[in-house]
Every structure is written in structure tokens, then in C-alpha cells.
Design a protein around this motif. Structure first.
Motif, PDB file in Angstrom:
ATOM      1  N   TYR A  40     -11.156  26.924   9.619  1.00 44.12           N
ATOM      2  CA  TYR A  40     -11.213  25.770   8.727  1.00 44.12           C
ATOM      3  C   TYR A  40     -10.112  25.782   7.675  1.00 44.12           C
ATOM      4  CZ  TYR A  40     -13.248  22.542   5.272  1.00 44.12           C
ATOM      5  OH  TYR A  40     -13.454  21.518   4.390  1.00 44.12           O
ATOM      6  N   ALA A  41      -9.881  26.934   7.049  1.00 44.98           N
ATOM      7  CA  ALA A  41      -8.959  27.011   5.923  1.00 44.98           C
ATOM      8  C   ALA A  41      -7.486  27.199   6.273  1.00 44.98           C
ATOM      9  CB  ALA A  41      -9.400  28.136   4.971  1.00 44.98           C
ATOM     10  N   PRO A  42      -7.103  27.881   7.377  1.00 45.81           N
ATOM     11  CA  PRO A  42      -5.672  28.076   7.658  1.00 45.81           C
ATOM     12  C   PRO A  42      -4.935  26.748   7.864  1.00 45.81           C
ATOM     13  CG  PRO A  42      -6.997  29.581   8.979  1.00 45.81           C
ATOM     14  CD  PRO A  42      -7.946  28.616   8.349  1.00 45.81           C
ATOM     15  N   PHE A  43      -3.657  26.725   7.500  1.00 51.58           N
ATOM     16  CA  PHE A  43      -2.890  25.480   7.601  1.00 51.58           C
ATOM     17  C   PHE A  43      -2.762  25.008   9.042  1.00 51.58           C
ATOM     18  CE2 PHE A  43       0.431  28.609   8.396  1.00 51.58           C
ATOM     19  CZ  PHE A  43       1.246  27.995   9.328  1.00 51.58           C
ATOM     20  N   TYR A  44      -2.655  25.960   9.997  1.00 50.72           N
ATOM     21  CA  TYR A  44      -2.394  25.554  11.382  1.00 50.72           C
ATOM     22  C   TYR A  44      -3.595  24.882  12.031  1.00 50.72           C
ATOM     23  CZ  TYR A  44      -4.200  30.365  11.727  1.00 50.72           C
ATOM     24  OH  TYR A  44      -4.932  31.524  11.556  1.00 50.72           O
ATOM     25  N   THR A  45      -4.801  25.071  11.479  1.00 47.50           N
ATOM     26  CA  THR A  45      -5.955  24.343  12.012  1.00 47.50           C
ATOM     27  C   THR A  45      -6.121  22.983  11.334  1.00 47.50           C
ATOM     28  OG1 THR A  45      -7.448  25.461  10.469  1.00 47.50           O
ATOM     29  CG2 THR A  45      -7.172  26.451  12.651  1.00 47.50           C
ATOM     30  N   ASN A  46      -5.273  22.686  10.356  1.00 48.55           N
ATOM     31  CA  ASN A  46      -5.267  21.388   9.688  1.00 48.55           C
ATOM     32  C   ASN A  46      -3.973  20.627   9.954  1.00 48.55           C
ATOM     33  OD1 ASN A  46      -7.771  21.375   7.736  1.00 48.55           O
ATOM     34  ND2 ASN A  46      -6.891  23.421   7.590  1.00 48.55           N
ATOM     35  N   PHE A  47      -3.234  21.094  10.942  1.00 42.13           N
ATOM     36  CA  PHE A  47      -1.911  20.541  11.238  1.00 42.13           C
ATOM     37  C   PHE A  47      -1.982  19.068  11.643  1.00 42.13           C
ATOM     38  CE2 PHE A  47       2.138  20.758  13.885  1.00 42.13           C
ATOM     39  CZ  PHE A  47       2.972  20.820  12.771  1.00 42.13           C
ATOM     40  N   GLY A  48      -3.061  18.702  12.341  1.00 44.44           N
ATOM     41  CA  GLY A  48      -3.172  17.343  12.859  1.00 44.44           C
ATOM     42  C   GLY A  48      -3.142  16.288  11.774  1.00 44.44           C
ATOM     43  N   GLY A  49      -3.849  16.529  10.663  1.00 45.98           N
ATOM     44  CA  GLY A  49      -3.872  15.553   9.577  1.00 45.98           C
ATOM     45  C   GLY A  49      -2.492  15.241   9.057  1.00 45.98           C
ATOM     46  N   PHE A  50      -1.666  16.278   8.884  1.00 48.16           N
ATOM     47  CA  PHE A  50      -0.310  16.077   8.382  1.00 48.16           C
ATOM     48  C   PHE A  50       0.578  15.412   9.431  1.00 48.16           C
ATOM     49  CE2 PHE A  50       0.002  17.728   4.180  1.00 48.16           C
ATOM     50  CZ  PHE A  50       1.307  17.494   3.777  1.00 48.16           C
ATOM     51  N   VAL A  51       0.431  15.810  10.685  1.00 55.14           N
ATOM     52  CA  VAL A  51       1.250  15.236  11.752  1.00 55.14           C
ATOM     53  C   VAL A  51       0.966  13.745  11.902  1.00 55.14           C
ATOM     54  CG1 VAL A  51       1.662  15.217  14.242  1.00 55.14           C
ATOM     55  CG2 VAL A  51       1.526  17.386  13.018  1.00 55.14           C
ATOM     56  N   PHE A  52      -0.325  13.397  12.011  1.00 55.12           N
ATOM     57  CA  PHE A  52      -0.682  11.993  12.218  1.00 55.12           C
ATOM     58  C   PHE A  52      -0.378  11.153  10.972  1.00 55.12           C
ATOM     59  CE2 PHE A  52      -3.853  14.108  15.162  1.00 55.12           C
ATOM     60  CZ  PHE A  52      -3.068  13.888  16.283  1.00 55.12           C
ATOM     61  N   GLY A  53      -0.517  11.751   9.787  1.00 53.00           N
ATOM     62  CA  GLY A  53      -0.154  11.035   8.564  1.00 53.00           C
ATOM     63  C   GLY A  53       1.335  10.740   8.498  1.00 53.00           C
ATOM     64  N   THR A  54       2.151  11.720   8.911  1.00 57.91           N
ATOM     65  CA  THR A  54       3.610  11.527   8.917  1.00 57.91           C
ATOM     66  C   THR A  54       4.013  10.461   9.934  1.00 57.91           C
ATOM     67  OG1 THR A  54       3.877  13.864   8.324  1.00 57.91           O
ATOM     68  CG2 THR A  54       5.832  12.705   9.138  1.00 57.91           C
ATOM     69  N   ILE A  55       3.416  10.519  11.121  1.00 49.75           N
ATOM     70  CA  ILE A  55       3.705   9.500  12.142  1.00 49.75           C
ATOM     71  C   ILE A  55       3.301   8.117  11.628  1.00 49.75           C
ATOM     72  CG2 ILE A  55       3.072   8.685  14.450  1.00 49.75           C
ATOM     73  CD1 ILE A  55       2.776  11.635  15.261  1.00 49.75           C
ATOM     74  N   SER A  56       2.170   8.043  10.930  1.00 54.15           N
ATOM     75  CA  SER A  56       1.724   6.763  10.368  1.00 54.15           C
ATOM     76  C   SER A  56       2.729   6.223   9.367  1.00 54.15           C
ATOM     77  CB  SER A  56       0.353   6.937   9.699  1.00 54.15           C
ATOM     78  OG  SER A  56      -0.612   7.344  10.631  1.00 54.15           O
ATOM     79  N   GLY A  57       3.361   7.129   8.608  1.00 55.53           N
ATOM     80  CA  GLY A  57       4.400   6.697   7.672  1.00 55.53           C
ATOM     81  C   GLY A  57       5.570   6.030   8.383  1.00 55.53           C
ATOM     82  N   PHE A  58       5.996   6.611   9.509  1.00 61.31           N
ATOM     83  CA  PHE A  58       7.078   5.999  10.295  1.00 61.31           C
ATOM     84  C   PHE A  58       6.652   4.649  10.875  1.00 61.31           C
ATOM     85  CE2 PHE A  58       8.955  10.306  10.445  1.00 61.31           C
ATOM     86  CZ  PHE A  58      10.290   9.976  10.207  1.00 61.31           C
ATOM     87  N   ILE A  59       5.413   4.571  11.335  1.00 58.01           N
ATOM     88  CA  ILE A  59       4.915   3.303  11.887  1.00 58.01           C
ATOM     89  C   ILE A  59       4.904   2.226  10.801  1.00 58.01           C
ATOM     90  CG2 ILE A  59       2.885   2.146  12.857  1.00 58.01           C
ATOM     91  CD1 ILE A  59       2.201   4.818  14.240  1.00 58.01           C
ATOM     92  N   TYR A  60       4.430   2.597   9.617  1.00 55.63           N
ATOM     93  CA  TYR A  60       4.403   1.640   8.504  1.00 55.63           C
ATOM     94  C   TYR A  60       5.806   1.129   8.192  1.00 55.63           C
ATOM     95  CZ  TYR A  60       4.499   0.034   3.680  1.00 55.63           C
ATOM     96  OH  TYR A  60       4.743  -0.697   2.538  1.00 55.63           O
ATOM     97  N   LEU A  61       6.769   2.027   8.073  1.00 55.00           N
ATOM     98  CA  LEU A  61       8.132   1.631   7.724  1.00 55.00           C
ATOM     99  C   LEU A  61       8.757   0.757   8.805  1.00 55.00           C
ATOM    100  CD1 LEU A  61       9.375   5.027   6.245  1.00 55.00           C
ATOM    101  CD2 LEU A  61       9.020   2.907   4.971  1.00 55.00           C
ATOM    102  N   LYS A  62       8.484   1.067  10.053  1.00 51.40           N
ATOM    103  CA  LYS A  62       9.040   0.288  11.164  1.00 51.40           C
ATOM    104  C   LYS A  62       8.577  -1.163  11.094  1.00 51.40           C
ATOM    105  CE  LYS A  62       9.297   0.213  16.259  1.00 51.40           C
ATOM    106  NZ  LYS A  62       8.862  -1.175  16.432  1.00 51.40           N
ATOM    107  N   TYR A  63       7.270  -1.350  10.986  1.00 50.52           N
ATOM    108  CA  TYR A  63       6.737  -2.716  11.009  1.00 50.52           C
ATOM    109  C   TYR A  63       6.932  -3.428   9.673  1.00 50.52           C
ATOM    110  CZ  TYR A  63       4.788  -1.824  15.582  1.00 50.52           C
ATOM    111  OH  TYR A  63       4.662  -1.550  16.919  1.00 50.52           O
ATOM    112  N   LYS A  64       7.034  -2.654   8.597  1.00 47.84           N
ATOM    113  CA  LYS A  64       7.335  -3.273   7.296  1.00 47.84           C
ATOM    114  C   LYS A  64       8.747  -3.824   7.309  1.00 47.84           C
ATOM    115  CE  LYS A  64       6.185  -4.084   2.960  1.00 47.84           C
ATOM    116  NZ  LYS A  64       5.044  -4.951   2.616  1.00 47.84           N
ATOM    117  N   THR A  65       9.685  -3.067   7.900  1.00 51.75           N
ATOM    118  CA  THR A  65      11.081  -3.522   8.010  1.00 51.75           C
ATOM    119  C   THR A  65      11.181  -4.757   8.898  1.00 51.75           C
ATOM    120  OG1 THR A  65      11.817  -1.228   7.775  1.00 51.75           O
ATOM    121  CG2 THR A  65      13.417  -2.812   8.619  1.00 51.75           C
ATOM    122  N   GLU A  66      10.359  -4.785   9.946  1.00 45.71           N
ATOM    123  CA  GLU A  66      10.390  -5.922  10.861  1.00 45.71           C
ATOM    124  C   GLU A  66       9.635  -7.126  10.317  1.00 45.71           C
ATOM    125  OE1 GLU A  66       8.836  -4.498  14.532  1.00 45.71           O
ATOM    126  OE2 GLU A  66      10.556  -3.156  14.929  1.00 45.71           O
ATOM    127  N   GLY A  67       9.000  -6.964   9.144  1.00 42.17           N
ATOM    128  CA  GLY A  67       8.287  -8.076   8.524  1.00 42.17           C
ATOM    129  C   GLY A  67       6.997  -8.429   9.240  1.00 42.17           C
TER     130      GLY A  67
END
Length: 683
Positions: free
Chosen positions: A479-506
Motif C-alpha cells: 500500500y505505502a511504497p511508491f511503485y504500488t501507487n504508480f498508476g495514479g501518477f501515470v494516469f493523471g499525467t496522461i490525463s494532463g496531456f489529453i486535457y491540453l490536446k483537446y483544450k488546444t483544439e478548442g
């Protein structure tokens, strides 16, 4: 996950089955037998009061013992009723045993408890009690057994956890004096800075002497630094929403932070409540038979929303401010340093408080039980917290809740490195995220399988009764090690790219507003169904290692993170109608900004509220609700002052230092760290 939810639906009729034979239940000894604490220590003569952990000696010929043993065997839903806390006043005890012969005393003495895990932990925590254990062990055990054997025809082994004397010296030590001096200096700085800020306002033209003066940036760096501790200016920095497109788009995140921290306090208040004396212990045990309780019992996954928001904002702010400048290793180190400076001072302040004056905030027979682990471990292992590695030493670290801050910091280092690599080599983005997604699922599944862990951290009545997780391999390793919480950071970062892509495209969702809102509202039960699915592991004991258990573990936390990402993305594009409008209300802005301080301080508040009881207290739904509401209210009040007096002033000084060295930095790097409140949302 679908299979598990089908099984869950099939089990719904059985989730709340709990039939206690209360007549038989009340025949068992209570879990807390305490002498009167105040009457004992108010004695004019020298007197001592000892908290003692007792373990009933097995006796197969006793029907009562068999009843205790059978009931305690249901460890997922019941306390161990063979472990009893005694509060023993020594003077009456000595008086009772005075006429006894040595032979009779030897016959009553049953020795020390056989639980090495508890003995080793409390021996390490209560080091200063070694002499008391040697002197009082036999007296206390003999005294307890005289009364216990007379009433229940059973014997008890015991372990003296600590003793409190009425003539103990009450002097402040060096660390306490240092903390009080620091607190005094902080108050003086606030008074001076507030006075100076008010004087600056008075020399302005009359039309500028309103409250708007405190909302405007000052002209010089010296003025900015000298007003860093100003209560007036910091209050408006807290309550006034940031301006700019990003800040408006992401205002709902403050609401998410607020409600997430409320759920954290709720869960932790229930956790600490199991560690303090209650009269009707069946109340807690019955809770574990209620299906809806899984929302909080399995709610440890809720903190993934913080990881998602942190990585989402990191990605968006990074791409907006640094990506075009082709950052390198030096910029990466600067990002890490700024992140450290954002987190460490407030964390250090709370560690300092716990290591110094925490024991003085309350008293009572159980106060040292709930406060001493923090007091001792914050003195001994503070460096693991400040190096953000305490998620790997959770069993022997203070501020247990800060495992998340350590994991977040470690994941921040990795995510910022990934973003820099992608900024320099854009063609690697899909490959990097593909590998990262695979690692997110594999790390959880493999750790669960090879460490033979539970699929989810299963909270039980006894799991945190002693202020550390007993049999806690799942929480320590899975539960506590960073590598078992990796998914939250990965999917959050990908979501940031998705937001910027569609925000730029209006991207405009107005044309599909009704359909998207229906999907969003229809999806609201999904997080709760996911949490409820943990009931399966209370109903069925799966063999370990198990591929199916490991598969569930890999899916559970990552699916939760994906659900969080979906809500964050949809709300970023103003989907959700009433939900979006509610989440964007300005009232939640200051409450969300206080969430970091609330996260740091709330367990201290919960301890102070629950750890001062003199006798076991009766609890019911109303009392528990009032206890939780008081914990929430006081935590936010304390956080309000910590934010104004400590976090914001230091943030202001750090940001001033960043601005002064801007010429040696890539353009706008300051926006990554909240120094430009007009344009960004803090990560």
C-alpha cells in the motif's frame, strides 16, 4: 473486476448479517478494566497509575475461555477478547497484596504475555519504563489475577506498558524550550509583519486604503519579504480565488481536495476510535458486518485522487511553462528542490510539535498510549520523514499518514523526469506511457502475488488498536511504497496531456452536453461499487499466493485511479452541469487550499479528542458523528492558523527567492511552484 462485482451483488443479502448473543457476549470480560485515574493520582501520598496489557491464559476446561477463543477467532470482524487493557492504581494494589504470603503471590503470578510483536513494539516505544516493568511487573500481575480469577476463574499474563507518577517533574526539556521559542518568534514575526503591512497601506492614497490593498502585489522585493508574515495579506491570499484561465478551469479541484480530506478524516477518526477505551465494543464489531462500511474500511484507496490531481497539474503546468524550453537535468533538480521546499517546512513544523509538546496537550490513562508513539518516533526517526522515505519505514515512523506525502514526492521525481524526457524527445511519449501503464498493473499484481498479500488492505477491529498495524504486511509492502501507487501518477499525467490536446483544439462539449451529463451522473455509483467489492475478501478466505487475488489487486487501485481521471477530465471541460457549478463555488477555494495542513495535523486533533478519556465511553452513531464532525471542524481551524502563520509566509519567501534568480532560470519556471498565483493552480 466484473466477475467480482457479480459475486458482490450475489452477496448483498448477506452483507449485514450479524447476530450477537448479547447475553453470552456480556459474560466475556470487558476489553478495558480501568481504575479511577484522577482519584489515584490526586492522592497526597506518592502514587502511580500503570497501563497494562493483559493476555488471558488459555484454559480448555473453561467454557468461558472457549467462548472467548471462538469469538476472537473471527479476526476480520471481531476484537481479540483475550487481550484486555487494565488501568492499575498501585497503592490499593500493594495494600491488597500486603497480607499475602510469598507462596500465594507465586500461585497468582502468571508471567508476561507471549505476543512478541506487541512486546517488542511497546518495549521500543516506552523505553523509559524499563525500570517500572522490573519493579512492578509481579505486583501488578498478581493483583490483576487475584481480582480476575475471582470473577472469571481465568488467569492473565501481563505487560506493563507505562506508569504515570503523581510526583513526576514537569520541567520542559531542551527540545520543548526550542519549540516554544520558535513559536514565540513566529508570533512576533506575524505581529511585526502585519503592523508593517498596515503602515504601508496607511501611506497609500485614500482611495487605495481599503482591503483591496492587501490583494495587490507590492512594488519592491524587500516589501514583499517584510510582509510575508502579514495576517491581513495572507488571509486574502487564502480566500481570494486565483485569476487566469487555468485557475478558473481547475477551481473544482479545490472542492475535490476538500471532500477527499473529509473522507480521510472520517476514516482516520474511526481508526483511532478503535484504540481508545469504549464500553460497548460490540458497536465497532457490528460495523464490520455492514456492507456499506466497506466504503470506509476499504477507503484507503481514496488517496489516489490526490495522486491523480498532483500529476495532472504537474503535467499541465509543466507543458505550459517549461516544455518548449527543452529542459534538462539542471531544471529537473530545480523542480525537485522547489517541490521539497513546498512540502518539507510544514511537515517539519508538525514533526517538531509532536517531538516536543504533544504529550502536554492532554492527559489520562490512555493519553500516553495514543501520543507516545508520535512523541518518541518523531524524535528518533524524523529524518525519514524529511527525506521522504518514511513510506518504506512506516512501522517505525511518526505521522503515519505522511506515507502518502513520501510516495507523492518520489512519484513527482519520476514523473518530472518523464516529462523532461518527453519534452526533449517527443517521439518517445507513446512508448514511455505504454511501458508505464504496464508497470502500473504489473507492480501491484507481482508484489501482491510474491509477498502473499491481501488484495486490498483489510481493516479489522484489532488492526490499529495498538497504534501500529499488526500483521500489516499488506499496508507496509503493498500500500505505502511508491511503485504500488504508480498508476495514479501515470494516469493523471496522461490525463494532463489529453486535457491540453483537446483544450488546444478548442473542444466544445455543449453539443453533447445532455449525453455526457447522463454518462457522468450514471457513473457516480461506480466508485462506491468498487469500494463495496472489498466485501468479498471478508466473506471468502482466498488461498495465497493467488493469481485471482493478485489480478484483483492490480485492477482495484488502477481502476479507481482511472475513474478519478475520468471525473477530473470531464470536469475540466465543464461537464456535469449542477455538479460542475457546485464544485466551482468560491467557498471551496480556501477549504481546498487548507487541505495540506489539515492532512498533516488532523491525526493530532483526533488523538486529543479521543485520547483523554478516563473510563470506557459508550458510543453510538450520534456520538461517533459528533466526534468526527468535531475532528473535522477543529482540524480546519488549526490548519487555518498554520496556513496563515507558517505555510504561506514561507511560500512567499521561497517565491521571492525564485523571482530574484529568474535570470538564471528558464522562463516562467516559477509557475510550476505556485509563485504566480494569478495564472496557475498549485500542484
Amino acid at each position: 473486476m466484473i466477475v467480482f462485482n457479480i459475486l458482490l451483488i450475489c452477496m448483498l443479502p448477506f452483507g449485514a448479517m450479524c447476530y450477537f448473543n448479547m447475553t453470552a457476549y456480556r459474560q466475556m470480560p470487558p476489553l478495558y478494566i480501568l481504575d479511577d485515574y484522577d482519584m489515584c493520582l490526586d492522592n497526597i501520598k506518592q502514587s502511580s497509575y500503570c497501563l497494562v496489557l493483559g493476555q488471558i491464559v488459555p484454559n480448555e476446561t473453561s467454557s468461558l475461555w472457549n467462548q472467548i477463543s471462538n469469538f476472537s477467532a473471527v479476526t476480520k470482524r471481531h476484537f481479540r477478547h483475550d487481550y484486555i487493557y487494565f488501568g492499575v492504581c498501585l497503592n490499593p494494589c500493594k495494600k491488597l497484596l500486603h497480607p499475602f504470603s510469598p507462596f500465594r503471590k507465586d500461585m497468582l503470578y502468571a508471567g508476561k504475555i507471549h505476543d512478541n510483536e506487541l512486546v517488542d513494539y511497546f518495549t521500543d516505544i516506552n523505553k523509559r519504563e524499563s525500570d517500572n516493568r522490573i519493579v512492578y511487573d509481579k505486583i501488578i500481575n498478581t493483583c490483576i489475577n487475584y481480582k480476575f480469577n475471582k470473577q472469571y476463574d481465568l488467569q492473565v499474563r501481563s505487560f506493563v506498558q507505562y506508569c504515570v507518577q503523581n510526583n513526576e517533574p514537569n520541567k520542559f526539556d531542551g527540545l520543548e524550550n526550542t519549540f516554544m521559542s520558535l513559536l514565540g518568534m513566529l508570533i512576533l514575526l506575524v505581529l511585526f509583519s502585519s503592523y508593517y503591512d498596515r503602515k504601508l497601506k496607511q501611506i497609500e492614497p485614500l482611495n487605495m486604503q481599503g482591503y483591496d490593498f492587501y490583494k495587490c502585489p507590492l512594488q519592491t522585493r524587500n516589501e514583499t519579504i517584510l510582509t510575508s508574515f502579514s495576517l491581513f495579506r495572507n488571509y486574502f491570499r487564502l480566500v481570494v480565488p486565483s485569476r487566469g484561465e487555468l485557475a478558473r478551469d481547475f477551481r473544482f479541484l479545490e472542492t475535490f481536495r476538500f471532500f477527499a480530506i473529509i473522507m480521510v478524516i472520517f476514516a482516520h477518526a474511526l481508526l483511532i476510535l478503535k484504540a481508545v477505551p469504549t464500553l460497548n465494543t460490540e458497536y465497532a464489531e457490528r460495523t464490520f458486518y455492514k456492507l456499506e462500511s466497506n466504503i470506509f474500511i476499504n477507503g484507503s484507496v481514496i488517496v489516489q485522487i490526490f495522486l491523480v490531481m498532483s500529476s495532472f497539474l504537474l503535467c499541465v503546468n509543466f507543458q505550459k511553462s517549461m516544455a518548449l524550453n527543452k529542459p534538462g537535468i539542471s531544471e529537473w533538480f530545480k523542480l525537485i528542490i522547489y517541490r521539497y521546499l513546498r512540502l518539507a517546512p510544514s511537515l517539519g513544523f508538525v514533526i517538531f510539535l509532536n517531538a516536543s509538546i504533544l504529550p502536554r496537550l492532554q492527559d489520562g490513562p490512555f493519553w500516553r498510549h495514543v501520543s507516545e508513539p508520535e512523541y518518541i518516533l518523531c524524535r528518533e526517526t524524523w529524518w525519514t520523514n524529511l527525506l521522504f522515505i518514511n513510506n518504506f519505514t512506516l512501522r517505525k515512523s511518526c505521522l503515519h499518514q505522511t506515507w502518502y506525502i513520501a510516495a507523492d514526492f518520489q512519484l513527482y521525481i519520476i514523473a518530472s523526469a518523464i516529462l523532461i524526457i518527453i519534452a526533449r524527445y517527443p517521439y518517445t511519449k507513446k512508448l514511455i506511457f505504454g511501458i508505464a501503464i504496464i508497470i502500473s498493473f504489473l507492480s501491484l499484481g507481482l508484489v501482491t502475488y510474491y509477498q502473499e498479500l491481501d488484495a486490498v488492505h483489510q481493516e479489522t477491529p484489532d488492526s490499529y488498536r495498538y497504534l501500529f498495524w499488526t500483521n500489516g504486511d499488506t499496508i507496509y509492502k503493498g500500500y505505502a511504497p511508491f511503485y504500488t501507487n504508480f498508476g495514479g501518477f501515470v494516469f493523471g499525467t496522461i490525463s494532463g496531456f489529453i486535457y491540453l490536446k483537446y483544450k488546444t483544439e478548442g473542444l466544445n462539449l455543449k453539443e453533447k452536453k445532455t449525453k455526457i451529463n447522463l454518462i457522468l451522473f450514471a457513473s457516480l455509483p461506480l466508485p462506491f461499487l468498487l469500494l463495496l467489492s472489498g466485501e468479498i475478501f471478508y466473506q471468502i478466505e482466498f488461498p495465497r499466493p493467488s493469481i485471482w487475488v493478485s489480478l484483483y489487486a492490480a485492477l482495484f487501485r488502477n481502476v479507481w485511479a482511472l475513474i478519478c481521471c475520468s471525473f477530473v477530465l470531464l470536469m475540466s471541460f465543464k461537464a456535469g452541469s449542477i455538479l460542475y457549478k457546485f464544485s466551482s463555488m468560491k467557498v471551496f477555494v480556501p477549504l481546498g487550499r487548507l487541505s495540506f495542513q489539515v492532512y498533516l495535523i488532523h491525526l493530532n486533533v483526533i488523538r486529543c479528542l479521543g485520547g483523554c478519556v478516563r473510563q470506557p465511553v459508550y458510543v453510538n452513531n450520534l456520538i461517533v458523528t459528533m466526534y468526527i464532525l468535531a475532528s473535522i471542524a477543529i482540524s480546519f481551524m488549526v490548519a487555518f492558523f498554520l496556513y496563515l502563520l507558517f505555510e504561506l509566509p514561507l511560500t512567499n519567501i521561497i517565491n521571492s527567492a525564485i523571482k530574484s534568480g529568474e535570470s538564471s532560470k528558464p522562463k516562467n519556471i516559477k509557475t510550476m511552484h505556485g509563485s504566480n498565483k494569478e495564472e496557475t493552480t498549485e500542484t
